[in-house]
Design an enzyme around this catalytic site. Structure first.
Site, PDB file in Angstrom:
ATOM      1  N   GLY A 116     -35.226  20.163  12.787  1.00  0.00           N
ATOM      2  CA  GLY A 116     -36.650  20.460  12.956  1.00  0.00           C
ATOM      3  C   GLY A 116     -36.891  21.889  13.413  1.00  0.00           C
ATOM      4  CG  ASP A 161     -26.458  12.386  11.876  1.00  0.00           C
ATOM      5  OD1 ASP A 161     -26.953  12.889  10.861  1.00  0.00           O
ATOM      6  OD2 ASP A 161     -26.992  11.435  12.485  1.00  0.00           O
ATOM      7  N   GLY A 194     -34.962  19.107  17.025  1.00  0.00           N
ATOM      8  CA  GLY A 194     -33.542  19.360  17.283  1.00  0.00           C
ATOM      9  C   GLY A 194     -33.044  20.409  16.306  1.00  0.00           C
ATOM     10  CG  ASN A 195     -29.249  21.564  13.409  1.00  0.00           C
ATOM     11  OD1 ASN A 195     -29.595  21.309  12.267  1.00  0.00           O
ATOM     12  ND2 ASN A 195     -28.428  22.555  13.682  1.00  0.00           N
ATOM     13  CE  LYS A 246     -24.920  10.021   9.222  1.00  0.00           C
ATOM     14  NZ  LYS A 246     -25.552  11.202   8.611  1.00  0.00           N
ATOM     15  N   GLY A 283     -39.456  15.692  15.800  1.00  0.00           N
ATOM     16  CA  GLY A 283     -38.021  15.955  15.958  1.00  0.00           C
ATOM     17  C   GLY A 283     -37.816  17.452  16.018  1.00  0.00           C
TER      18      GLY A 283
END
Ligand code: NAD
Length: 407
Positions: free
Chosen positions: A221, A144, A218-219, A104, A216
């Site tokens: 959610g 991410d 974003g992508n 990560k 959330g």
């Protein structure tokens, strides 16, 4: 200490190692990352001033294959967070049984405060300094929080220039026209949807009119919300970093997305405005943390009213909160299973790049469903066999697979 994600990750390892009498040398190998790298990123800003950003890459473990995991651009990025996220990638990749280890990375800054040109310069400088330690068979970054296909394209370009060879497989989550996979953008939300549906099936539970609150948007959610709505679930609350909305009669997810795009926030779209944390404690059947770590802590766990928590964010629940939820009889579908769809399709992308193939979206989704169902069954079987939570079961599945590969 339990709000420190790395301490939590180590506690999760220790707990599961005891349950399965894991070899102590392997436990020690997994108890620290293989390599941690801190990167200095000096950049000329648009106003002519110079700013030095700090980036990280943690390579946790590669027993099962090249390090693999996303890059996050966020002001909260720090070493212990990245170490935990890298550890969870090692576990997740083993749960979903793809031939990758865990890594990560990230940069500590808020991209919302910088121009696209500045973000590109930051990314390219980061990529140049990452180049010696990444590569298609070594370490493969991905998007991410706050990193997009475009960011991946810049990294691929920079890396390829330096190594003198076009290397699409050095990153996943690329734009489709330059080697990205069909279905990667939808993959994490869709994988979470498949996971939920398969677990409901295994428990003979119907889902008609089940209500859902998602933190959330974003992508991850937003795609999950779309798939759930299509299947007949009722999305009653959504939130992003600026706040949330609650509409018990249900929310039109597509319209909410368009509203957020035009207005910059969900506020005022429909129902009543609430805080982004209130979303988690509403009277709903399913609550979905899909933003950042430590969303559910000992402070709000008792107030959770949902019977299912579907963890699409990484590390959204602290250990204390996990215990409270367990005592309350809440089913927690753990992150390392529920959000593994993204990395599964990242693997499909890497595979297509390295074999010069291009798969159709429906084939990607079919393979994703097979991967997720098989991971769900493995975790469910361990949950029954050991009489443990789904989270502990997922760690058991992961650690056993890593132990097999380590021999
Ligand atoms: P994103 O940047 O697209 O979206 C993040 C969303 O969270 C945004 O809507 C943001 O406004 C919101 N947010 C941030 N802080 C918040 C807060 N305090 N309260 C409510 N909302 C808040 O990121 P994403 O890719 O959707 O990732 C979301 C989570 O899913 C992260 O934990 C990430 O690590 C995890 N995840 C992502 C993927 C992937 O493929 N993108 C894969 C696995 C796990």
């Amino acid at each position: 200490m339990q709000n420190n994600p790395w301490e939590r990750a180590r506690a999760q390892l220790k707990n599961t190692a005891k349950l399965i009498s894991l070899d102590s040398l392997l436990e020690a190998r997994l108890g620290s990352p293989d390599r941690v790298v801190e990167i200095s990123i000096p950049i000329l800003l648009d106003d002519g001033s110079v700013k030095v950003f700090t980036g990280f890459r943690v390579q946790h473990n590669n027993i099962r294959g090249p390090y693999k995991g996303g890059l996050r651009y966020h002001p909260q990025v720090e070493m212990d967070e990245v170490k935990a996220l890298a550890f969870w990638m090692t576990m997740k990749n083993a749960v979903v049984d793809i031939p990758f280890g865990g890594g990560k990375g990230g940069i500590t800054f808020d991209p919302k405060n910088f121009s696209e040109g500045e973000i590109e310069r930051i990314t390219r400088e980061f990529a140049r300094k990452l180049t010696p330690i990444i590569g298609p068979n070594l370490d493969v970054p991905a998007p991410d929080v706050n990193t997009s296909p475009k960011v991946m394209a810049w990294i691929r370009d920079e890396y390829s220039k330096i190594v003198g060879m076009d290397s699409p497989a050095v990153v996943t989550g690329k734009p489709i026209e330059i080697g990205g996979s069909e279905g990667r953008t939808e993959a994490t939300g869709l994988g979470g949807f498949y996971t939920l549906m398969e677990l409901l099936n295994l428990n003979n539970r119907g889902h008609k009119d089940m209500t859902v609150a998602i933190q959330g948007f974003g992508n991850v959610g937003s795609f999950l919300a779309g798939y759930l709505k299509e299947e007949g679930f009722k999305i009653v609350a959504l939130s992003d970093s600026k706040g949330g909305i609650y509409a018990p009669e249900g929310i039109d997810v597509v319209a909410a997305e368009a509203y957020k795009k035009a207005d910059g926030s969900l506020s005022g779209f429909v129902g009543k405005d609430i805080s982004s944390d209130e979303v988690l404690t509403l009277p709903v059947d399913i609550v979905v943390p899909a933003a950042l770590e430590n969303a559910i802590t000992e402070k709000n766990a008792l107030d959770i009213k949902a019977s299912i928590v579907l963890e699409l964010a990484n590390g959204p629940t602290t250990i204390e909160a996990d215990e409270i939820l367990r005592a309350k009889g809440v089913t927690v579908i753990p992150d390392i299973l529920a959000n593994a769809g993204g990395v599964a399709v990242s693997y499909f992308e890497w595979y297509q790049n390295t074999h010069d193939e291009k798969w159709k979206k429906e084939d990607v989704f079919k393979k994703l469903k097979e991967k997720m169902d098989s991971a769900v069954h493995a975790v469910y079987d361990a949950h029954k066999a050991y009489g443990v939570s789904l989270r502990e079961a997922a760690y058991i599945v992961a650690l056993k697979r890593i132990a097999t590969a380590a021999v």
